[in-house]
Design a protein around this motif. Structure first.
Motif, PDB file in Angstrom:
ATOM      1  N   CYS A  65       0.833  -1.211   0.000  1.00  0.00           N
ATOM      2  CA  CYS A  65       0.000   0.000   0.000  1.00  0.00           C
ATOM      3  C   CYS A  65       0.865   1.259   0.000  1.00  0.00           C
ATOM      4  O   CYS A  65       0.590   2.227  -0.723  1.00  0.00           O
ATOM      5  CB  CYS A  65      -0.915   0.008   1.224  1.00  0.00           C
ATOM      6  SG  CYS A  65      -2.291  -1.160   1.148  1.00  0.00           S
ATOM      7  N   LEU A  66       1.905   1.243   0.810  1.00  0.00           N
ATOM      8  CA  LEU A  66       2.780   2.411   0.897  1.00  0.00           C
ATOM      9  C   LEU A  66       3.573   2.607  -0.394  1.00  0.00           C
ATOM     10  O   LEU A  66       3.855   3.739  -0.789  1.00  0.00           O
ATOM     11  CB  LEU A  66       3.719   2.265   2.095  1.00  0.00           C
ATOM     12  CG  LEU A  66       3.022   2.449   3.448  1.00  0.00           C
ATOM     13  CD1 LEU A  66       3.882   1.907   4.576  1.00  0.00           C
ATOM     14  CD2 LEU A  66       2.690   3.911   3.690  1.00  0.00           C
ATOM     15  N   GLU A  67       3.925   1.519  -1.051  1.00  0.00           N
ATOM     16  CA  GLU A  67       4.579   1.640  -2.357  1.00  0.00           C
ATOM     17  C   GLU A  67       3.644   2.328  -3.351  1.00  0.00           C
ATOM     18  O   GLU A  67       4.069   3.171  -4.148  1.00  0.00           O
ATOM     19  CB  GLU A  67       4.979   0.261  -2.871  1.00  0.00           C
ATOM     20  CG  GLU A  67       6.160  -0.353  -2.138  1.00  0.00           C
ATOM     21  CD  GLU A  67       6.413  -1.794  -2.560  1.00  0.00           C
ATOM     22  OE1 GLU A  67       5.544  -2.371  -3.253  1.00  0.00           O
ATOM     23  OE2 GLU A  67       7.465  -2.341  -2.187  1.00  0.00           O
ATOM     24  N   THR A  68       2.358   1.956  -3.293  1.00  0.00           N
ATOM     25  CA  THR A  68       1.374   2.596  -4.174  1.00  0.00           C
ATOM     26  C   THR A  68       1.261   4.084  -3.867  1.00  0.00           C
ATOM     27  O   THR A  68       1.257   4.926  -4.775  1.00  0.00           O
ATOM     28  CB  THR A  68      -0.004   1.927  -4.016  1.00  0.00           C
ATOM     29  OG1 THR A  68       0.112   0.526  -4.286  1.00  0.00           O
ATOM     30  CG2 THR A  68      -1.019   2.543  -4.967  1.00  0.00           C
ATOM     31  N   LEU A  69       1.183   4.421  -2.579  1.00  0.00           N
ATOM     32  CA  LEU A  69       1.106   5.835  -2.205  1.00  0.00           C
ATOM     33  C   LEU A  69       2.355   6.592  -2.636  1.00  0.00           C
ATOM     34  O   LEU A  69       2.278   7.747  -3.059  1.00  0.00           O
ATOM     35  CB  LEU A  69       0.919   5.969  -0.694  1.00  0.00           C
ATOM     36  CG  LEU A  69      -0.479   5.709  -0.142  1.00  0.00           C
ATOM     37  CD1 LEU A  69      -0.492   5.915   1.364  1.00  0.00           C
ATOM     38  CD2 LEU A  69      -1.519   6.605  -0.802  1.00  0.00           C
ATOM     39  N   ARG A  70       3.501   5.943  -2.515  1.00  0.00           N
ATOM     40  CA  ARG A  70       4.744   6.612  -2.927  1.00  0.00           C
ATOM     41  C   ARG A  70       4.715   6.923  -4.420  1.00  0.00           C
ATOM     42  O   ARG A  70       5.134   8.004  -4.852  1.00  0.00           O
ATOM     43  CB  ARG A  70       5.953   5.738  -2.584  1.00  0.00           C
ATOM     44  CG  ARG A  70       7.273   6.309  -3.083  1.00  0.00           C
ATOM     45  CD  ARG A  70       8.461   5.620  -2.437  1.00  0.00           C
ATOM     46  NE  ARG A  70       8.447   4.185  -2.613  1.00  0.00           N
ATOM     47  CZ  ARG A  70       8.903   3.549  -3.700  1.00  0.00           C
ATOM     48  NH1 ARG A  70       9.369   4.244  -4.728  1.00  0.00           N
ATOM     49  NH2 ARG A  70       8.883   2.233  -3.770  1.00  0.00           N
ATOM     50  N   ILE A  71       4.224   5.982  -5.221  1.00  0.00           N
ATOM     51  CA  ILE A  71       4.118   6.213  -6.666  1.00  0.00           C
ATOM     52  C   ILE A  71       3.130   7.341  -6.952  1.00  0.00           C
ATOM     53  O   ILE A  71       3.411   8.261  -7.729  1.00  0.00           O
ATOM     54  CB  ILE A  71       3.696   4.911  -7.380  1.00  0.00           C
ATOM     55  CG1 ILE A  71       4.854   3.905  -7.347  1.00  0.00           C
ATOM     56  CG2 ILE A  71       3.277   5.188  -8.826  1.00  0.00           C
ATOM     57  CD1 ILE A  71       4.469   2.508  -7.798  1.00  0.00           C
ATOM     58  N   LEU A  72       1.967   7.294  -6.309  1.00  0.00           N
ATOM     59  CA  LEU A  72       0.960   8.330  -6.530  1.00  0.00           C
ATOM     60  C   LEU A  72       1.449   9.698  -6.060  1.00  0.00           C
ATOM     61  O   LEU A  72       1.121  10.729  -6.652  1.00  0.00           O
ATOM     62  CB  LEU A  72      -0.333   7.963  -5.798  1.00  0.00           C
ATOM     63  CG  LEU A  72      -1.098   6.755  -6.346  1.00  0.00           C
ATOM     64  CD1 LEU A  72      -2.211   6.359  -5.382  1.00  0.00           C
ATOM     65  CD2 LEU A  72      -1.675   7.050  -7.729  1.00  0.00           C
ATOM     66  N   SER A  73       2.247   9.714  -5.000  1.00  0.00           N
ATOM     67  CA  SER A  73       2.685  10.992  -4.426  1.00  0.00           C
ATOM     68  C   SER A  73       3.715  11.709  -5.284  1.00  0.00           C
ATOM     69  O   SER A  73       4.123  12.822  -4.967  1.00  0.00           O
ATOM     70  CB  SER A  73       3.249  10.769  -3.019  1.00  0.00           C
ATOM     71  OG  SER A  73       4.441  10.007  -3.054  1.00  0.00           O
ATOM     72  N   ARG A  74       4.128  11.097  -6.382  1.00  0.00           N
ATOM     73  CA  ARG A  74       5.011  11.799  -7.317  1.00  0.00           C
ATOM     74  C   ARG A  74       4.284  12.940  -8.019  1.00  0.00           C
ATOM     75  O   ARG A  74       4.915  13.851  -8.541  1.00  0.00           O
ATOM     76  CB  ARG A  74       5.529  10.814  -8.374  1.00  0.00           C
ATOM     77  CG  ARG A  74       6.425   9.713  -7.826  1.00  0.00           C
ATOM     78  CD  ARG A  74       6.640   8.635  -8.873  1.00  0.00           C
ATOM     79  NE  ARG A  74       7.509   7.562  -8.406  1.00  0.00           N
ATOM     80  CZ  ARG A  74       7.657   6.403  -9.041  1.00  0.00           C
ATOM     81  NH1 ARG A  74       6.983   6.177 -10.167  1.00  0.00           N
ATOM     82  NH2 ARG A  74       8.464   5.478  -8.551  1.00  0.00           N
ATOM     83  N   ASP A  75       2.953  12.864  -8.052  1.00  0.00           N
ATOM     84  CA  ASP A  75       2.144  13.876  -8.744  1.00  0.00           C
ATOM     85  C   ASP A  75       1.320  14.632  -7.708  1.00  0.00           C
ATOM     86  O   ASP A  75       0.430  14.060  -7.077  1.00  0.00           O
ATOM     87  CB  ASP A  75       1.226  13.199  -9.763  1.00  0.00           C
ATOM     88  CG  ASP A  75       0.508  14.197 -10.659  1.00  0.00           C
ATOM     89  OD1 ASP A  75       0.334  15.360 -10.235  1.00  0.00           O
ATOM     90  OD2 ASP A  75       0.111  13.813 -11.768  1.00  0.00           O
ATOM     91  N   LYS A  76       1.605  15.908  -7.546  1.00  0.00           N
ATOM     92  CA  LYS A  76       0.929  16.696  -6.519  1.00  0.00           C
ATOM     93  C   LYS A  76      -0.571  16.819  -6.753  1.00  0.00           C
ATOM     94  O   LYS A  76      -1.321  17.114  -5.824  1.00  0.00           O
ATOM     95  CB  LYS A  76       1.556  18.083  -6.428  1.00  0.00           C
ATOM     96  CG  LYS A  76       1.434  18.934  -7.678  1.00  0.00           C
ATOM     97  CD  LYS A  76       2.110  20.285  -7.512  1.00  0.00           C
ATOM     98  CE  LYS A  76       3.608  20.146  -7.437  1.00  0.00           C
ATOM     99  NZ  LYS A  76       4.292  21.462  -7.331  1.00  0.00           N
ATOM    100  N   SER A  77      -1.040  16.568  -7.981  1.00  0.00           N
ATOM    101  CA  SER A  77      -2.462  16.761  -8.281  1.00  0.00           C
ATOM    102  C   SER A  77      -3.355  15.692  -7.657  1.00  0.00           C
ATOM    103  O   SER A  77      -4.572  15.850  -7.618  1.00  0.00           O
ATOM    104  CB  SER A  77      -2.685  16.783  -9.798  1.00  0.00           C
ATOM    105  OG  SER A  77      -2.405  15.519 -10.375  1.00  0.00           O
ATOM    106  N   VAL A  78      -2.779  14.589  -7.151  1.00  0.00           N
ATOM    107  CA  VAL A  78      -3.618  13.534  -6.569  1.00  0.00           C
ATOM    108  C   VAL A  78      -3.376  13.378  -5.071  1.00  0.00           C
ATOM    109  O   VAL A  78      -3.797  12.401  -4.464  1.00  0.00           O
ATOM    110  CB  VAL A  78      -3.374  12.173  -7.274  1.00  0.00           C
ATOM    111  CG1 VAL A  78      -3.679  12.281  -8.747  1.00  0.00           C
ATOM    112  CG2 VAL A  78      -1.956  11.676  -7.052  1.00  0.00           C
ATOM    113  N   LEU A  79      -2.738  14.369  -4.456  1.00  0.00           N
ATOM    114  CA  LEU A  79      -2.302  14.220  -3.071  1.00  0.00           C
ATOM    115  C   LEU A  79      -3.320  14.643  -2.019  1.00  0.00           C
ATOM    116  O   LEU A  79      -3.063  14.470  -0.832  1.00  0.00           O
ATOM    117  CB  LEU A  79      -1.016  15.032  -2.842  1.00  0.00           C
ATOM    118  CG  LEU A  79       0.267  14.413  -3.379  1.00  0.00           C
ATOM    119  CD1 LEU A  79       1.437  15.329  -3.090  1.00  0.00           C
ATOM    120  CD2 LEU A  79       0.502  13.055  -2.750  1.00  0.00           C
ATOM    121  N   ALA A  80      -4.445  15.192  -2.415  1.00  0.00           N
ATOM    122  CA  ALA A  80      -5.378  15.744  -1.431  1.00  0.00           C
ATOM    123  C   ALA A  80      -5.723  14.778  -0.295  1.00  0.00           C
ATOM    124  O   ALA A  80      -5.721  15.163   0.875  1.00  0.00           O
ATOM    125  CB  ALA A  80      -6.651  16.221  -2.130  1.00  0.00           C
TER     126      ALA A  80
END
Length: 271
Positions: A65-80
């Motif tokens: 799960c944290l690996e997925t969040l790390r990948i998603l967190s590369r793009d600030k537009s999906v961080l809300a």
């Protein structure tokens, strides 16, 4: 696999199924750095993963799960969803069972803090830097990557939130704590109040992991010493100056690493 299918299956999946779904997503997106075309779906995935982390799941599932969040967190537009008090605290408190989970959580926090001003404010609100400084007191017990990303996160907070630097220096004694980490990393032997023994000319080069940790310490110290607070920090500054002199005399495993730890004169000149 289509992201909408993953989202639908996550709602009813067990730990192993969640891990399998997200591992496939992680493989397919390991080199993706922008999710603009799938922004809404990725934000939903971010929220779904946080929901999973809020449950009692196995460490292997947490790590994925944290690996997925790390990948998603590369793009600030999906961080809300992550850039909230619950999101920041969730990553910190749900990931202490195993070292590899902690490392993924720290990597993810580094990305989130770097990309999100909202997350930076939440980090201040929950006193994340205070917790990191408390962790510095146990630096001798760190595994390498835990220590490395703890220091990197502290560097990012001190770089991106200038108002935090004073509190780090005065209230949490971060300059002293970082100096102690550097002293331990360099395995310094003192021969005078502000004089470190010269390195043994026959000694092996500085290990790569120690070099990495020293660089992260120096980056954080750079931020915290941009202004000279004087007073009790003078003692720490003189000790740091001695450590820097010692560092400049050390050999490293490669010429590139040698340039890295001797090439930046900015912090050296300050002492």
């Amino acid at each position: 696999m289509d992201l909408n299918q993953i989202l639908a299956q996550l709602e009813t999946a067990n730990d192993e199924e969640i891990k399998s779904l997200l591992q496939q997503y992680n493989r397919e997106n390991s080199h993706t750095f922008s999710f603009e075309k799938r922004k809404k779906a990725c934000a939903k995935l971010c929220q779904s993963v946080l929901t999973v982390l809020g449950r009692q799941v196995q460490p292997s599932c947490q790590k994925t799960c944290l690996e997925t969040l790390r990948i998603l967190s590369r793009d600030k537009s999906v961080l809300a969803p992550v850039a909230t008090r619950k999101g920041i605290l969730g990553e910190d408190t749900q990931s202490e069972e195993e070292e590899r989970v902690v490392v993924e959580a720290l990597k993810c926090l580094c990305n989130v803090v770097y990309n999100s001003p909202a997350a930076q404010q939440v980090s201040v609100d929950v006193q994340l830097a205070n917790g990191l400084c408390a962790s510095l007191r146990n630096a001798r017990e760190w595994h390498h990557e835990v220590g490395l990303f703890t220091l990197r996160l502290l560097f990012l907070l001190s770089a991106l939130i200038p108002d935090l630097r004073g509190s780090l220096r005065r209230e949490w004694r971060a300059v002293r704590l970082l100096r102690e980490v550097l002293e331990h990393t360099l395995d310094v032997r003192w021969v005078g109040p502000y004089e470190a023994a010269r390195p043994d000319p026959q000694a092996l080069p500085m290990p790569a992991e120690d070099n990495e940790r020293a660089m992260e310490v120096l980056k954080a110290l750079f931020n915290l010493t941009l202004s000279d607070p004087g007073g009790e920090d003078d003692h720490q500054f003189r000790l740091i100056a001695a450590l820097l002199r010692h560092l400049l005399m050390l050999k490293t495993e490669t010429e590139e690493k040698q340039r890295k730890h001797t090439g930046d004169k900015s912090i050296q000149n300050r002492f």
